[in-house]
Design an enzyme around this catalytic site. Structure first.
Site, PDB file in Angstrom:
ATOM      1  N   ARG A  29     -17.401  83.780  10.050  1.00 51.26           N
ATOM      2  CA  ARG A  29     -17.951  82.648  10.682  1.00 51.26           C
ATOM      3  C   ARG A  29     -19.698  82.510  10.766  1.00 51.26           C
ATOM      4  NH1 ARG A  29     -15.547  80.393  16.234  1.00 51.26           N
ATOM      5  NH2 ARG A  29     -15.964  82.534  16.874  1.00 51.26           N
ATOM      6  N   LYS A  44     -10.098  75.405  16.390  1.00 51.57           N
ATOM      7  CA  LYS A  44     -10.227  74.546  17.174  1.00 51.57           C
ATOM      8  C   LYS A  44     -11.547  73.496  17.183  1.00 51.57           C
ATOM      9  CE  LYS A  44     -10.005  77.204  20.698  1.00 51.57           C
ATOM     10  NZ  LYS A  44      -9.952  78.576  20.097  1.00 51.57           N
ATOM     11  N   ARG A  93     -22.306  84.749  15.832  1.00 51.59           N
ATOM     12  CA  ARG A  93     -22.189  84.654  17.251  1.00 51.59           C
ATOM     13  C   ARG A  93     -22.250  86.152  17.796  1.00 51.59           C
ATOM     14  NH1 ARG A  93     -17.619  80.325  19.139  1.00 51.59           N
ATOM     15  NH2 ARG A  93     -17.137  82.058  20.410  1.00 51.59           N
ATOM     16  N   ARG A 124      -7.991  77.805  30.044  1.00 53.89           N
ATOM     17  CA  ARG A 124      -7.927  79.084  29.451  1.00 53.89           C
ATOM     18  C   ARG A 124      -6.754  79.966  30.403  1.00 53.89           C
ATOM     19  NH1 ARG A 124     -12.101  79.300  25.652  1.00 53.89           N
ATOM     20  NH2 ARG A 124     -12.202  81.167  24.455  1.00 53.89           N
TER      21      ARG A 124
HETATM   22  P1  AP5 Z   1     -13.486  77.637  14.648  1.00 56.65           P
HETATM   23  O1  AP5 Z   1     -13.384  75.966  14.301  1.00 56.65           O
HETATM   24  O2  AP5 Z   1     -15.023  78.037  15.099  1.00 56.65           O
HETATM   25  O3  AP5 Z   1     -12.540  78.420  15.534  1.00 56.65           O
HETATM   26  P2  AP5 Z   1     -12.327  78.289  17.274  1.00 56.65           P
HETATM   27  O4  AP5 Z   1     -10.890  78.111  17.418  1.00 56.65           O
HETATM   28  O5  AP5 Z   1     -13.114  76.998  17.696  1.00 56.65           O
HETATM   29  O6  AP5 Z   1     -12.932  79.544  17.748  1.00 56.65           O
HETATM   30  P3  AP5 Z   1     -13.792  80.237  18.758  1.00 56.65           P
HETATM   31  O7  AP5 Z   1     -13.981  81.570  18.617  1.00 56.65           O
HETATM   32  O8  AP5 Z   1     -15.023  79.295  19.032  1.00 56.65           O
HETATM   33  O9  AP5 Z   1     -12.860  80.068  19.893  1.00 56.65           O
HETATM   34  P4  AP5 Z   1     -12.991  80.814  21.338  1.00 56.65           P
HETATM   35  O10 AP5 Z   1     -11.910  80.001  22.118  1.00 56.65           O
HETATM   36  O11 AP5 Z   1     -12.919  82.032  21.320  1.00 56.65           O
HETATM   37  O12 AP5 Z   1     -14.600  80.668  21.529  1.00 56.65           O
HETATM   38  P5  AP5 Z   1     -15.448  79.681  22.770  1.00 56.65           P
HETATM   39  O13 AP5 Z   1     -16.782  79.373  22.137  1.00 56.65           O
HETATM   40  O14 AP5 Z   1     -14.303  78.726  23.290  1.00 56.65           O
HETATM   41  O15 AP5 Z   1     -13.122  78.607  13.316  1.00 56.65           O
HETATM   42  C1  AP5 Z   1     -13.528  79.824  12.990  1.00 56.65           C
HETATM   43  C2  AP5 Z   1     -13.934  80.044  11.736  1.00 56.65           C
HETATM   44  O16 AP5 Z   1     -12.887  79.902  10.870  1.00 56.65           O
HETATM   45  C3  AP5 Z   1     -15.060  79.123  11.129  1.00 56.65           C
HETATM   46  O17 AP5 Z   1     -16.035  80.010  10.295  1.00 56.65           O
HETATM   47  C4  AP5 Z   1     -14.478  78.206  10.274  1.00 56.65           C
HETATM   48  O18 AP5 Z   1     -15.166  77.601   9.338  1.00 56.65           O
HETATM   49  C5  AP5 Z   1     -13.278  78.805   9.829  1.00 56.65           C
HETATM   50  N1  AP5 Z   1     -11.928  77.914   9.655  1.00 56.65           N
HETATM   51  C6  AP5 Z   1     -11.694  76.806  10.706  1.00 56.65           C
HETATM   52  N2  AP5 Z   1     -10.395  76.496  10.223  1.00 56.65           N
HETATM   53  C7  AP5 Z   1     -10.191  77.183   9.128  1.00 56.65           C
HETATM   54  C8  AP5 Z   1      -9.062  76.976   8.220  1.00 56.65           C
HETATM   55  N3  AP5 Z   1      -8.021  75.912   8.377  1.00 56.65           N
HETATM   56  N4  AP5 Z   1      -8.824  77.601   7.001  1.00 56.65           N
HETATM   57  C9  AP5 Z   1      -9.991  78.510   6.618  1.00 56.65           C
HETATM   58  N5  AP5 Z   1     -10.967  78.780   7.691  1.00 56.65           N
HETATM   59  C10 AP5 Z   1     -11.060  78.043   8.770  1.00 56.65           C
HETATM   60  O19 AP5 Z   1     -15.592  80.757  24.033  1.00 56.65           O
HETATM   61  C11 AP5 Z   1     -16.574  81.752  24.023  1.00 56.65           C
HETATM   62  C12 AP5 Z   1     -16.455  82.640  25.241  1.00 56.65           C
HETATM   63  O20 AP5 Z   1     -16.937  81.613  26.370  1.00 56.65           O
HETATM   64  C13 AP5 Z   1     -15.225  82.937  25.638  1.00 56.65           C
HETATM   65  O21 AP5 Z   1     -14.896  84.327  24.996  1.00 56.65           O
HETATM   66  C14 AP5 Z   1     -15.494  82.986  27.088  1.00 56.65           C
HETATM   67  O22 AP5 Z   1     -16.231  84.343  27.572  1.00 56.65           O
HETATM   68  C15 AP5 Z   1     -16.297  82.036  27.487  1.00 56.65           C
HETATM   69  N6  AP5 Z   1     -15.464  80.553  27.838  1.00 56.65           N
HETATM   70  C16 AP5 Z   1     -15.309  79.729  27.175  1.00 56.65           C
HETATM   71  N7  AP5 Z   1     -14.558  78.993  27.585  1.00 56.65           N
HETATM   72  C17 AP5 Z   1     -14.171  79.518  28.683  1.00 56.65           C
HETATM   73  C18 AP5 Z   1     -13.163  78.847  29.905  1.00 56.65           C
HETATM   74  N8  AP5 Z   1     -12.334  77.777  29.690  1.00 56.65           N
HETATM   75  N9  AP5 Z   1     -13.062  80.028  30.914  1.00 56.65           N
HETATM   76  C19 AP5 Z   1     -13.587  81.172  31.074  1.00 56.65           C
HETATM   77  N10 AP5 Z   1     -14.355  81.468  29.752  1.00 56.65           N
HETATM   78  C20 AP5 Z   1     -14.683  80.699  28.880  1.00 56.65           C
END
Ligand code: AP5
Length: 231
Positions: free
Chosen positions: A127, A13, A162, A88
């Site tokens: 990542r 994403k 991370r 979420r």
């Molecule tokens: P990347 O683009 O970083 O993936 P992503 O979907 O953004 O993954 P995240 O882990 O950041 O999502 P998340 O939803 O768990 O974390 P968030 O920060 O929102 O890609 C991943 C890797 O793959 C990278 O290395 C990239 O280069 C590679 N890649 C990408 N596309 C590719 C492809 N097509 N082919 C090959 N490789 C590829 O949340 C973190 C924490 O914050 C949560 O756990 C929670 O505690 C809190 N939080 C965040 N939002 C909320 C909410 N709304 N409510 C409550 N808690 C929340």
């Protein structure tokens, strides 16, 4: 144009949101990034969020909704936004619907990123993030022999992993996704705004699929028309 990018942790994403920002000129609003910024600046909210994020759970709806209200009120969100990692759970989705109704800005589309779990675990373990600009990289797709630094920032800062990308925490994040976030597929499907894309393809192919989907929306055509007039 109001978009939501939805999908499991590591589904890509954030990577795609950065490309959509460049194409459509609207901001990426990532609750994960906003919570990490609050955590790093040591605010009370950030410290409350830190323990939950480190454990792989979801930060309270009260905190997340407060952050979203504040962020959507900023001037750069007036022409649209890309929500990344929010909503979420059902409560957050209902709160978002109420907020957008009051702003008279309905969601144009919710894009679901479909990726199998083996691929997700590989992507997350590889990542690395630039600590200066936040750009996301992956050690598995970097050219062999490339040093682990950001080539876009001055001084080539080190890339970092991370804390919540450690294996046990990733397992917990995937469980939380299944229990709390996956039900949103039906929620948005019932509203007719959900579109799924095959996010298992390589990055460029996913981008092309997304551009094709979004370019067909009237809201995207209006944004691109406004951008070409301005340039
Ligand atoms: P990347 O683009 O970083 O993936 P992503 O979907 O953004 O993954 P995240 O882990 O950041 O999502 P998340 O939803 O768990 O974390 P968030 O920060 O929102 O890609 C991943 C890797 O793959 C990278 O290395 C990239 O280069 C590679 N890649 C990408 N596309 C590719 C492809 N097509 N082919 C090959 N490789 C590829 O949340 C973190 C924490 O914050 C949560 O756990 C929670 O505690 C809190 N939080 C965040 N939002 C909320 C909410 N709304 N409510 C409550 N808690 C929340």
């Amino acid at each position: 144009m109001q978009l939501v990018l939805m999908g499991a942790p590591g589904s890509g994403k954030g990577t795609q949101a950065q490309r959509l920002v460049e194409r459509y000129g609207i901001p990426q609003i990532s609750t994960g990034d906003l919570l990490r910024a609050a955590r790093d600046s040591g605010t009370e909210i950030g410290l409350r969020a830190k323990a939950v994020m480190d454990s792989g759970g979801l930060v309270s709806d009260e905190i997340v909704l407060g952050i979203i209200h504040e962020r959507l009120a900023k001037a750069d969100a007036a022409r649209g936004f890309i929500l990344d990692g929010f909503p979420r759970n059902i409560a957050q989705a209902e709160a978002l619907a109420a907020l957008l109704a009051s702003l008279k800005k309905p969601l144009d589309v919710v894009v679901q990123f479909d990726v199998n779990y083996a691929e997700i675990v590989k992507r997350i373990s590889g990542r690395r993030t630039c600590q200066t600009c936040g750009r996301v990289f992956n050690i598995y797709s970097a050219p062999p022999g490339t040093a682990p630094h950001c080539d876009r920032c001055e001084g080539k800062p080190q890339l970092i992993q991370r804390k919540d990308d450690e294996e046990a925490t990733v397992r917990k994040r995937l469980e939380v996704y299944e229990q709390q976030t996956r039900p949103l597929i039906k929620f948005y499907g019932d509203q007719g705004v959900l579109r799924a894309i095959n996010a298992e393809q390589d990055v460029e192919q996913v981008t092309a699929a997304l551009f094709a989907l979004l370019d067909a929306l009237p809201a995207a055509r209006a944004l691109q028309g406004a951008q070409s007039k301005a340039s």
